[in-house]
Design a protein around this motif. Structure first.
Motif, PDB file in Angstrom:
ATOM      1  N   LEU A  10       0.748  -1.258   0.061  1.00 26.00           N
ATOM      2  CA  LEU A  10       0.031  -0.129   0.266  1.00 26.00           C
ATOM      3  C   LEU A  10       1.085   1.175   0.023  1.00 26.00           C
ATOM      4  O   LEU A  10       1.896   1.432   0.936  1.00 26.00           O
ATOM      5  CB  LEU A  10      -0.976   0.027   1.165  1.00 26.00           C
ATOM      6  N   VAL A  11       0.702   2.188  -0.910  1.00 26.83           N
ATOM      7  CA  VAL A  11       1.517   3.359  -0.903  1.00 26.83           C
ATOM      8  C   VAL A  11       0.461   4.731  -1.316  1.00 26.83           C
ATOM      9  O   VAL A  11      -0.382   4.474  -1.730  1.00 26.83           O
ATOM     10  CB  VAL A  11       2.430   3.205  -2.210  1.00 26.83           C
ATOM     11  N   GLN A  12       0.850   5.756  -0.814  1.00 29.29           N
ATOM     12  CA  GLN A  12       0.035   6.989  -1.099  1.00 29.29           C
ATOM     13  C   GLN A  12       0.093   7.390  -2.732  1.00 29.29           C
ATOM     14  O   GLN A  12       1.392   7.213  -3.049  1.00 29.29           O
ATOM     15  CB  GLN A  12       0.236   7.949  -0.121  1.00 29.29           C
ATOM     16  N   ALA A  13      -0.580   7.983  -3.199  1.00 29.08           N
ATOM     17  CA  ALA A  13      -0.621   8.524  -4.566  1.00 29.08           C
ATOM     18  C   ALA A  13       0.820   9.593  -4.297  1.00 29.08           C
ATOM     19  O   ALA A  13       0.815  10.353  -3.261  1.00 29.08           O
ATOM     20  CB  ALA A  13      -1.830   9.408  -5.062  1.00 29.08           C
ATOM     21  N   GLY A  14       1.625   9.491  -5.419  1.00 28.84           N
ATOM     22  CA  GLY A  14       2.670  10.248  -5.351  1.00 28.84           C
ATOM     23  C   GLY A  14       4.040   9.493  -5.069  1.00 28.84           C
ATOM     24  O   GLY A  14       4.969  10.118  -5.157  1.00 28.84           O
ATOM     25  N   GLY A  15       3.788   8.529  -4.408  1.00 29.19           N
ATOM     26  CA  GLY A  15       4.904   7.645  -3.824  1.00 29.19           C
ATOM     27  C   GLY A  15       5.369   6.512  -4.810  1.00 29.19           C
ATOM     28  O   GLY A  15       5.194   6.762  -5.823  1.00 29.19           O
ATOM     29  N   LEU A  86      -3.686   6.717  -8.576  1.00 27.29           N
ATOM     30  CA  LEU A  86      -4.582   5.643  -8.184  1.00 27.29           C
ATOM     31  C   LEU A  86      -5.041   4.738  -9.215  1.00 27.29           C
ATOM     32  O   LEU A  86      -4.897   3.554  -8.965  1.00 27.29           O
ATOM     33  CB  LEU A  86      -5.953   6.690  -8.018  1.00 27.29           C
ATOM     34  N   GLN A  87      -4.954   5.205 -10.562  1.00 31.35           N
ATOM     35  CA  GLN A  87      -5.141   4.103 -11.532  1.00 31.35           C
ATOM     36  C   GLN A  87      -3.966   2.938 -11.713  1.00 31.35           C
ATOM     37  O   GLN A  87      -3.994   2.177 -12.460  1.00 31.35           O
ATOM     38  CB  GLN A  87      -5.304   4.648 -12.972  1.00 31.35           C
ATOM     39  N   ASP A  88      -2.762   3.212 -11.098  1.00 29.68           N
ATOM     40  CA  ASP A  88      -1.922   2.041 -11.057  1.00 29.68           C
ATOM     41  C   ASP A  88      -2.150   0.879  -9.987  1.00 29.68           C
ATOM     42  O   ASP A  88      -1.283  -0.155 -10.262  1.00 29.68           O
ATOM     43  CB  ASP A  88      -0.383   2.777 -10.541  1.00 29.68           C
ATOM     44  N   THR A  89      -3.136   1.402  -9.306  1.00 29.88           N
ATOM     45  CA  THR A  89      -3.687  -0.024  -8.413  1.00 29.88           C
ATOM     46  C   THR A  89      -3.788  -1.307  -9.451  1.00 29.88           C
ATOM     47  O   THR A  89      -4.832  -1.092 -10.199  1.00 29.88           O
ATOM     48  CB  THR A  89      -4.805   0.473  -7.610  1.00 29.88           C
ATOM     49  N   ALA A  90      -3.378  -2.193  -8.916  1.00 31.07           N
ATOM     50  CA  ALA A  90      -3.649  -3.474  -9.732  1.00 31.07           C
ATOM     51  C   ALA A  90      -2.662  -4.808  -9.281  1.00 31.07           C
ATOM     52  O   ALA A  90      -1.959  -4.181  -8.204  1.00 31.07           O
ATOM     53  CB  ALA A  90      -2.990  -3.414 -11.139  1.00 31.07           C
ATOM     54  N   VAL A  91      -3.183  -5.870  -9.494  1.00 29.07           N
ATOM     55  CA  VAL A  91      -2.083  -6.955  -9.412  1.00 29.07           C
ATOM     56  C   VAL A  91      -1.054  -7.003 -10.260  1.00 29.07           C
ATOM     57  O   VAL A  91      -1.360  -6.951 -11.699  1.00 29.07           O
ATOM     58  CB  VAL A  91      -2.926  -8.429  -9.368  1.00 29.07           C
ATOM     59  N   TYR A  92       0.201  -6.909 -10.002  1.00 32.08           N
ATOM     60  CA  TYR A  92       1.427  -6.933 -10.858  1.00 32.08           C
ATOM     61  C   TYR A  92       1.866  -8.360 -10.993  1.00 32.08           C
ATOM     62  O   TYR A  92       2.126  -9.121 -10.277  1.00 32.08           O
ATOM     63  CB  TYR A  92       2.373  -5.882 -10.501  1.00 32.08           C
ATOM     64  N   TYR A  93       2.003  -8.869 -12.499  1.00 27.35           N
ATOM     65  CA  TYR A  93       2.467 -10.236 -12.651  1.00 27.35           C
ATOM     66  C   TYR A  93       3.956 -10.061 -13.153  1.00 27.35           C
ATOM     67  O   TYR A  93       4.147  -9.202 -14.220  1.00 27.35           O
ATOM     68  CB  TYR A  93       1.465 -11.031 -13.401  1.00 27.35           C
ATOM     69  N   GLN A 107       3.355 -15.355  -9.870  1.00 32.71           N
ATOM     70  CA  GLN A 107       2.132 -15.174  -8.972  1.00 32.71           C
ATOM     71  C   GLN A 107       2.090 -13.787  -8.877  1.00 32.71           C
ATOM     72  O   GLN A 107       3.184 -13.036  -9.242  1.00 32.71           O
ATOM     73  CB  GLN A 107       2.154 -15.798  -7.471  1.00 32.71           C
ATOM     74  N   GLY A 108       1.052 -13.168  -8.751  1.00 33.20           N
ATOM     75  CA  GLY A 108       0.827 -11.688  -8.488  1.00 33.20           C
ATOM     76  C   GLY A 108       1.310 -11.123  -7.269  1.00 33.20           C
ATOM     77  O   GLY A 108       1.097 -11.882  -6.273  1.00 33.20           O
ATOM     78  N   THR A 109       1.451  -9.784  -7.552  1.00 30.45           N
ATOM     79  CA  THR A 109       1.734  -9.068  -6.469  1.00 30.45           C
ATOM     80  C   THR A 109       0.866  -7.724  -6.232  1.00 30.45           C
ATOM     81  O   THR A 109       0.914  -7.167  -7.286  1.00 30.45           O
ATOM     82  CB  THR A 109       3.379  -8.631  -5.849  1.00 30.45           C
ATOM     83  N   LEU A 110       0.173  -7.355  -5.282  1.00 28.89           N
ATOM     84  CA  LEU A 110      -0.696  -6.568  -5.122  1.00 28.89           C
ATOM     85  C   LEU A 110      -0.221  -5.036  -4.841  1.00 28.89           C
ATOM     86  O   LEU A 110       0.561  -4.928  -3.994  1.00 28.89           O
ATOM     87  CB  LEU A 110      -1.832  -6.710  -4.054  1.00 28.89           C
ATOM     88  N   VAL A 111      -0.211  -4.129  -5.668  1.00 35.83           N
ATOM     89  CA  VAL A 111       0.035  -2.765  -5.555  1.00 35.83           C
ATOM     90  C   VAL A 111      -1.288  -1.956  -5.307  1.00 35.83           C
ATOM     91  O   VAL A 111      -2.154  -2.058  -6.118  1.00 35.83           O
ATOM     92  CB  VAL A 111       0.813  -2.331  -6.552  1.00 35.83           C
ATOM     93  N   THR A 112      -1.441  -1.360  -4.194  1.00 43.19           N
ATOM     94  CA  THR A 112      -2.632  -0.326  -3.861  1.00 43.19           C
ATOM     95  C   THR A 112      -2.237   0.897  -3.826  1.00 43.19           C
ATOM     96  O   THR A 112      -1.217   1.146  -2.828  1.00 43.19           O
ATOM     97  CB  THR A 112      -3.236  -0.924  -2.899  1.00 43.19           C
ATOM     98  N   VAL A 113      -2.723   1.784  -4.628  1.00 43.88           N
ATOM     99  CA  VAL A 113      -2.282   3.353  -4.211  1.00 43.88           C
ATOM    100  C   VAL A 113      -3.636   4.007  -3.898  1.00 43.88           C
ATOM    101  O   VAL A 113      -4.708   3.913  -4.459  1.00 43.88           O
ATOM    102  CB  VAL A 113      -2.022   3.879  -5.775  1.00 43.88           C
ATOM    103  N   SER A 114      -3.267   4.618  -2.635  1.00 40.06           N
ATOM    104  CA  SER A 114      -4.431   5.333  -1.884  1.00 40.06           C
ATOM    105  C   SER A 114      -4.113   6.897  -2.210  1.00 40.06           C
ATOM    106  O   SER A 114      -2.997   7.287  -2.526  1.00 40.06           O
ATOM    107  CB  SER A 114      -4.328   5.083  -0.463  1.00 40.06           C
ATOM    108  N   SER A 115      -5.195   7.476  -1.931  1.00 43.94           N
ATOM    109  CA  SER A 115      -5.361   9.095  -2.085  1.00 43.94           C
ATOM    110  C   SER A 115      -4.976   9.696  -0.684  1.00 43.94           C
ATOM    111  O   SER A 115      -4.918   9.108   0.287  1.00 43.94           O
ATOM    112  CB  SER A 115      -6.865   9.558  -2.722  1.00 43.94           C
TER     113      SER A 115
END
Length: 115
Positions: A10-15, A86-93, A107-115
């Protein structure tokens, strides 16, 4: 070939965040490596690729923000992600092609971008 991805979170937008993917098993035959992602309700899409010689390719949506790199000695591919949106939020493979262009997925790794 087995691919083990890590580094999501989990990372904030801009991070920034860095993903890693280690290849094992038949690694001498690894050719192109890359990252794909699948956002909520979306199809899986290409993010970036890097050849064994170091040539890179990026999706337009990440150009200038993401950097793919590869350490052949460690059989590892990295994805440095900066200025995350925010739109970079996804499972990255992680993905790799061997010398005869057979494809392998990690396997995927989840990236969540929060506002």
């Amino acid at each position: 070939v087995q691919l083990q991805a890590s580094g999501g979170g989990l990372v904030q937008a801009g991070g920034s965040l860095r993903l890693s993917c280690v290849a094992s098993g038949g690694i001498f035959s690894i050719n192109q490596m890359g990252w794909y992602r699948q956002g909520p309700g979306k199809q899986r899409e290409l993010v970036a690729t890097v050849t064994s010689g170091g040539s890179t390719h990026y999706a337009d949506s990440v150009k200038g923000r993401f950097t793919i790199s590869r350490d052949n000695a460690k059989n590892t591919v990295y994805l440095q992600m900066s200025s995350l949106k925010l739109q970079d939020t996804a499972v990255y493979y992680c993905h790799a092609y061997d010398s005869v262009w057979r494809g392998y997925w990690g396997q995927g790794t989840l990236v969540t971008v929060s506002s």
